[in-house]
Structure formats: structure tokens, C-alpha cells
Design a protein around this motif. Structure first.
Motif, PDB file in Angstrom:
ATOM      1  N   LYS A  65       0.709  -1.217   0.154  1.00  0.00           N
ATOM      2  CA  LYS A  65      -0.120   0.106   0.139  1.00  0.00           C
ATOM      3  C   LYS A  65       0.727   1.187   0.037  1.00  0.00           C
ATOM      4  O   LYS A  65       0.249   2.274  -0.161  1.00  0.00           O
ATOM      5  N   GLY A  66       2.200   1.193   0.171  1.00  0.00           N
ATOM      6  CA  GLY A  66       3.085   2.216   0.305  1.00  0.00           C
ATOM      7  C   GLY A  66       3.029   2.860   1.608  1.00  0.00           C
ATOM      8  O   GLY A  66       2.607   2.156   2.520  1.00  0.00           O
ATOM      9  N   ASP A  67       3.540   3.909   1.736  1.00  0.00           N
ATOM     10  CA  ASP A  67       3.649   4.547   3.047  1.00  0.00           C
ATOM     11  C   ASP A  67       2.464   5.116   3.648  1.00  0.00           C
ATOM     12  O   ASP A  67       2.007   6.155   3.074  1.00  0.00           O
ATOM     13  N   LEU A  68       1.775   4.473   4.385  1.00  0.00           N
ATOM     14  CA  LEU A  68       0.501   5.003   4.866  1.00  0.00           C
ATOM     15  C   LEU A  68       0.285   6.404   5.677  1.00  0.00           C
ATOM     16  O   LEU A  68      -0.663   6.940   5.967  1.00  0.00           O
ATOM     17  N   SER A  69       1.610   6.859   5.981  1.00  0.00           N
ATOM     18  CA  SER A  69       1.723   8.080   6.775  1.00  0.00           C
ATOM     19  C   SER A  69       1.499   9.202   5.614  1.00  0.00           C
ATOM     20  O   SER A  69       1.540  10.549   6.150  1.00  0.00           O
ATOM     21  N   LYS A  70       1.486   8.924   4.392  1.00  0.00           N
ATOM     22  CA  LYS A  70       1.616  10.077   3.317  1.00  0.00           C
ATOM     23  C   LYS A  70       0.478   9.937   2.532  1.00  0.00           C
ATOM     24  O   LYS A  70       0.442  10.933   1.560  1.00  0.00           O
ATOM     25  N   VAL A  71      -0.191   9.186   2.725  1.00  0.00           N
ATOM     26  CA  VAL A  71      -1.787   8.997   2.199  1.00  0.00           C
ATOM     27  C   VAL A  71      -3.043   8.960   3.164  1.00  0.00           C
ATOM     28  O   VAL A  71      -2.903   8.585   4.381  1.00  0.00           O
ATOM     29  N   VAL A  72      -4.249   9.213   2.420  1.00  0.00           N
ATOM     30  CA  VAL A  72      -5.506   9.323   3.267  1.00  0.00           C
ATOM     31  C   VAL A  72      -6.398   8.762   2.398  1.00  0.00           C
ATOM     32  O   VAL A  72      -6.609   8.963   1.045  1.00  0.00           O
ATOM     33  N   PHE A  73      -7.499   7.936   2.762  1.00  0.00           N
ATOM     34  CA  PHE A  73      -8.316   7.278   2.108  1.00  0.00           C
ATOM     35  C   PHE A  73      -9.523   8.012   1.894  1.00  0.00           C
ATOM     36  O   PHE A  73     -10.098   8.259   3.195  1.00  0.00           O
ATOM     37  N   ASN A  74     -10.397   8.205   1.013  1.00  0.00           N
ATOM     38  CA  ASN A  74     -11.549   8.776   0.871  1.00  0.00           C
ATOM     39  C   ASN A  74     -12.690   7.639   1.231  1.00  0.00           C
ATOM     40  O   ASN A  74     -12.430   6.578   1.519  1.00  0.00           O
ATOM     41  N   THR A  75     -13.890   7.937   1.270  1.00  0.00           N
ATOM     42  CA  THR A  75     -14.959   7.173   1.395  1.00  0.00           C
ATOM     43  C   THR A  75     -15.193   5.833   0.564  1.00  0.00           C
ATOM     44  O   THR A  75     -15.684   5.016   1.079  1.00  0.00           O
ATOM     45  N   GLU A  76     -14.540   6.021  -0.509  1.00  0.00           N
ATOM     46  CA  GLU A  76     -14.747   5.002  -1.627  1.00  0.00           C
ATOM     47  C   GLU A  76     -13.348   4.154  -1.514  1.00  0.00           C
ATOM     48  O   GLU A  76     -12.955   3.422  -2.382  1.00  0.00           O
ATOM     49  N   ALA A  77     -12.332   4.461  -0.413  1.00  0.00           N
ATOM     50  CA  ALA A  77     -11.059   3.844  -0.318  1.00  0.00           C
ATOM     51  C   ALA A  77     -10.120   4.248  -1.220  1.00  0.00           C
ATOM     52  O   ALA A  77      -8.984   3.334  -1.773  1.00  0.00           O
ATOM     53  N   HIS A  78     -10.093   5.291  -2.032  1.00  0.00           N
ATOM     54  CA  HIS A  78      -9.176   5.740  -3.120  1.00  0.00           C
ATOM     55  C   HIS A  78      -7.975   6.521  -2.083  1.00  0.00           C
ATOM     56  O   HIS A  78      -8.522   7.509  -1.259  1.00  0.00           O
TER      57      HIS A  78
END
Length: 85
Positions: A65-78
Motif C-alpha cells: 500500500k505504500g507509506d500510509l503516513s503519506k496518504v489518506v483514504f476517501n469514503t470509496e477507499a481511494h
């Protein structure tokens, strides 16, 4: 994380047991208070796009998934990059 994956797997098994239809896909349920639950002849549009996507994200390895500290997921998990701290 193990607890959430364990609960996610239980949810997935319940979807497979109670909601999966022989012709393919899944159906929604009229009520979860009855066993077996009465089924509707309808698959909600969000089921594949949101529910199963969250289960997929739960069971993929963190490295994929990559570095999860650098992304946020929207309500559709994008995933969307976090542009500020």
C-alpha cells in the motif's frame, strides 16, 4: 492489526455464507436479526466499491500500500496524498 484482520475475516466469511448468490455477486439482506436472514434480490452499488475494497486493503500487506503516513483514504477507499502536516 491482527484483531482487525481476524474480525475482517469473520465478516468476509459471513458475506460468503449469507449474501453470496449462486449466479455470481452478492445480495443485500432484509434483516440480520433472523438466521438465516431473508435476502433481497438486490446488490447495493457500494458493496463492491467500498465494502470489499476496505476488506482488500485490510488484508494486503502494508508494503504493497505504500507509506500510509503519506496518504489518506476517501469514503470509496481511494488513496490521496497528504500534502501538508
Amino acid at each position: 492489526m491482527f484483531f482487525f484482520r481476524e474480525m475482517g475475516y469473520e465478516i468476509f466469511k459471513s458475506f460468503e455464507h449469507f449474501s453470496r448468490v449462486d449466479s455470481g455477486g452478492y445480495t443485500s439482506l432484509q434483516s440480520v436479526k433472523q438466521v438465516p436472514p431473508p435476502r433481497r434480490d438486490k446488490m447495493e452499488s457500494f458493496f463492491l466499491g467500498e465494502t470489499l475494497k476496505y476488506l482488500y486493503l485490510l488484508f494486503t500487506t502494508d508494503a504493497s500500500k505504500g507509506d500510509l503516513s503519506k496518504v489518506v483514504f476517501n469514503t470509496e477507499a481511494h488513496p490521496f496524498p497528504i500534502l501538508f502536516n
